[in-house]
Design a protein around this motif. Structure first.
Motif, mmCIF file in Angstrom:
data_model
loop_
_atom_site.group_PDB
_atom_site.id
_atom_site.type_symbol
_atom_site.label_atom_id
_atom_site.label_comp_id
_atom_site.label_asym_id
_atom_site.label_seq_id
_atom_site.Cartn_x
_atom_site.Cartn_y
_atom_site.Cartn_z
ATOM 1 N N CYS A 89 30.588 94.250 124.667
ATOM 2 C CA CYS A 89 31.902 94.398 123.904
ATOM 3 C C CYS A 89 32.972 94.104 124.706
ATOM 4 N N GLY A 90 32.756 94.270 126.201
ATOM 5 C CA GLY A 90 33.743 93.854 127.164
ATOM 6 C C GLY A 90 33.801 92.331 127.093
ATOM 7 N N ASN A 91 32.875 91.524 126.864
ATOM 8 C CA ASN A 91 33.031 90.186 126.817
ATOM 9 C C ASN A 91 33.628 89.590 125.613
ATOM 10 N N GLU A 92 32.979 90.440 124.395
ATOM 11 C CA GLU A 92 33.355 89.856 122.950
ATOM 12 C C GLU A 92 34.532 91.009 122.218
ATOM 13 N N TYR A 93 35.463 91.069 122.978
ATOM 14 C CA TYR A 93 36.491 92.230 123.005
ATOM 15 C C TYR A 93 37.080 92.450 121.503
ATOM 16 N N ASN A 94 37.165 91.341 120.624
ATOM 17 C CA ASN A 94 37.675 91.134 119.213
ATOM 18 C C ASN A 94 36.443 91.223 118.246
ATOM 19 N N ALA A 95 35.477 91.310 118.676
ATOM 20 C CA ALA A 95 34.183 91.116 117.739
ATOM 21 C C ALA A 95 34.274 92.377 116.664
ATOM 22 N N ARG A 96 33.797 92.229 115.531
ATOM 23 C CA ARG A 96 33.922 93.080 114.461
ATOM 24 C C ARG A 96 33.339 94.529 114.873
ATOM 25 N N GLU A 97 32.008 94.445 115.388
ATOM 26 C CA GLU A 97 31.395 95.767 115.904
ATOM 27 C C GLU A 97 32.033 96.456 116.783
ATOM 28 N N CYS A 98 32.873 95.757 117.816
ATOM 29 C CA CYS A 98 33.260 96.447 118.968
ATOM 30 C C CYS A 98 34.615 96.869 118.470
ATOM 31 N N GLN A 99 35.302 96.690 117.560
ATOM 32 C CA GLN A 99 36.798 97.042 117.382
ATOM 33 C C GLN A 99 36.502 98.721 117.172
ATOM 34 N N VAL A 100 35.609 99.376 116.435
ATOM 35 C CA VAL A 100 35.681 100.704 116.208
ATOM 36 C C VAL A 100 35.356 101.418 117.466
ATOM 37 N N ALA A 101 34.703 100.979 118.266
ATOM 38 C CA ALA A 101 34.123 101.500 119.629
ATOM 39 C C ALA A 101 35.448 101.430 120.406
ATOM 40 N N ARG A 102 36.196 100.285 120.282
ATOM 41 C CA ARG A 102 37.406 100.183 121.319
ATOM 42 C C ARG A 102 38.502 101.099 120.906
ATOM 43 N N ARG A 103 38.461 101.486 119.464
ATOM 44 C CA ARG A 103 39.555 102.456 119.377
ATOM 45 C C ARG A 103 39.161 103.735 119.797
ATOM 46 N N ILE A 104 38.036 104.209 119.528
ATOM 47 C CA ILE A 104 37.491 105.621 119.685
ATOM 48 C C ILE A 104 37.754 105.718 121.562
ATOM 49 N N LEU A 105 37.323 104.717 122.194
ATOM 50 C CA LEU A 105 37.324 104.696 123.456
ATOM 51 C C LEU A 105 38.855 104.587 123.968
ATOM 52 N N ARG A 106 39.591 103.990 123.222
ATOM 53 C CA ARG A 106 41.190 104.038 123.747
ATOM 54 C C ARG A 106 41.650 105.378 123.307
ATOM 55 N N GLN A 107 41.258 106.318 122.513
ATOM 56 C CA GLN A 107 41.832 107.626 122.196
ATOM 57 C C GLN A 107 41.021 108.534 123.185
ATOM 58 N N GLU A 108 39.886 108.254 123.704
ATOM 59 C CA GLU A 108 39.478 109.375 124.580
ATOM 60 C C GLU A 108 40.168 109.042 125.867
ATOM 61 N N TRP A 109 40.514 107.782 126.222
ATOM 62 C CA TRP A 109 40.843 107.508 127.559
ATOM 63 C C TRP A 109 42.356 107.960 127.393
ATOM 64 N N ASP A 110 43.348 107.869 126.410
ATOM 65 C CA ASP A 110 44.496 108.247 126.270
ATOM 66 C C ASP A 110 44.580 109.950 126.495
ATOM 67 N N ALA A 111 43.398 110.648 125.881
ATOM 68 C CA ALA A 111 43.289 112.026 126.188
ATOM 69 C C ALA A 111 43.031 112.366 127.745
#
Length: 365
Positions: free
Chosen positions: A312-334
């Motif tokens: 997902c780091g290499n395919e940042y905008n892939a469909r399957e990676c977008q949900v994980a990206r949002r969750i990771l962003r929220q965890e990191w913001d916390a």
């Protein structure tokens, strides 16, 4: 009184002669171009060009299919850098270093003056005996097929796992081109190296085939194999003609003091690409049979978490990676701003929806 016309006639005659001379110069064929007509500087430039055509490694970069220019210097330089700067994947501060010049000379003895089609796997035995001596990757040996980039990001230059390409033997020559040339003062062909040899197919795989075989003989404990379950329809995850199938798996230790005990397959599925095979299917069943026939335990895991993160780091905008990206962003913001996940109900709603979707998919399959 008529003497005034004499200068006029003289001028007219001069003009006629000049015009005729110009016309003659236009139709006169040019003299043959001979080296003797050149100045000393021009001769030097022409001779330099002729030499450069025979040896493109003459100060100006010329792309050819031949031996890499500066081959000796590159190999020795990589050797020093590996040992004194990178320190290699299995070095500690007490490790004795190898003589880089000796290693290059072993390589040169194997290939210099020897045409490409006369090369076979035994050609490089001395080189690998010296470069891979004392290497014993225990539980860290990693192999790959169809997953070059991901496998090497995961191995992290030998800090996590050790691939063949992380060893000194491979680092010194990876991505270089070479071929010997008989009856030549230089001994290497810098213009054209054959891409294949019909009369001796072993020459095509001599170096990397023996490299793979030798490295496989050295690994012990658990080994890890990263395969691609999203290859084209015409391809499979485990190919019986791959380097892993031909040179590595058959040479894992099984009857010595230190042996391979388990083969762990890590099967990847690329984002936004259909899944072709999963563990326990198709070519993975063939691989499992071969592994067990050789007396090793076998495991297979689809898309381990660590490799999912890399993909997902290499395919940042892939469909399957977008949900994980949002969750990771929220965890990191916390983590950054001290916000509790309990104050973010939309996150839990998203997780709940994702769970329902996965449950429905499981029930439908």
């Amino acid at each position: 009184m008529y003497r005034w016309y004499i200068p006029v006639l003289f001028i007219l005659l001069s003009i006629i002669v000049d015009i005729d001379g110009r016309q003659q110069s236009k139709i006169r064929p040019s003299m043959p171009f001979k080296l003797s007509h050149l100045t000393s500087n021009q001769r030097g430039n022409r001779q330099s060009t002729e030499v450069q055509q025979m040896n493109p490694c003459n100060g100006t970069y010329i792309r050819t299919n031949g031996t890499t220019c500066g081959l000796k210097e590159i190999i020795i330089g990589r050797c020093y850098q590996y040992q004194y700067t990178n320190r290699g994947p299995y070095f500690n501060y007490q490790t004795n270093t190898k003589d880089c010049t000796e290693l290059y000379e072993a390589f040169e003895r194997a290939v210099r003056y020897k045409p490409f089609c006369e090369i076979n796997m035994s050609t490089y035995e001395e080189y690998f005996k010296l470069t891979l001596k004392d290497i014993k990757p225990i539980d860290r040996g990693m192999f790959w097929s169809g997953t070059n980039m991901i496998a090497h990001i995961y191995s992290n230059n030998g800090h996590n796992y050790i691939t063949l390409e992380d060893t000194l033997a491979a680092v010194m020559l990876n991505q270089l081109t070479w071929c010997g040339k008989a009856n030549d003062s230089i001994g290497f062909d810098y213009v054209n190296c054959p891409g294949a040899c019909e009369e001796n197919p072993w020459s095509d795989v001599a170096f990397w085939g023996l490299a793979s075989k030798t490295f496989a003989e050295l690994v012990t404990g658990e080994v890890h194999v990263v395969l691609n379950g999203s290859r084209d329809v015409t391809d499979v995850a485990f190919r019986t003609d791959s380097f892993f199938a031909k040179f590595e798996l058959p040479n894992f230790r099984r009857d010595q003091q230190f042996n391979v005990i388990r083969v762990n397959v890590l099967l990847l599925h690329s984002p936004d690409i259909p899944i072709r095979e999963k563990c326990g299917e198709k070519s993975l069943l063939i691989l499992e049979d071969l592994v067990r026939q050789r007396g090793f335990d076998y495991t297979c895991e689809d898309d381990p978490d660590a490799l999912l993160m890399i993909m997902c780091g290499n395919e940042y905008n892939a469909r399957e990676c977008q949900v994980a990206r949002r969750i990771l962003r929220q965890e990191w913001d916390a983590k950054l701003f001290g916000q509790s996940l309990q104050n973010q109900p939309e996150l839990f709603l998203l997780i709940f929806v994702l769970f329902i979707v996965m449950l429905c998919a499981a029930l439908l399959t």
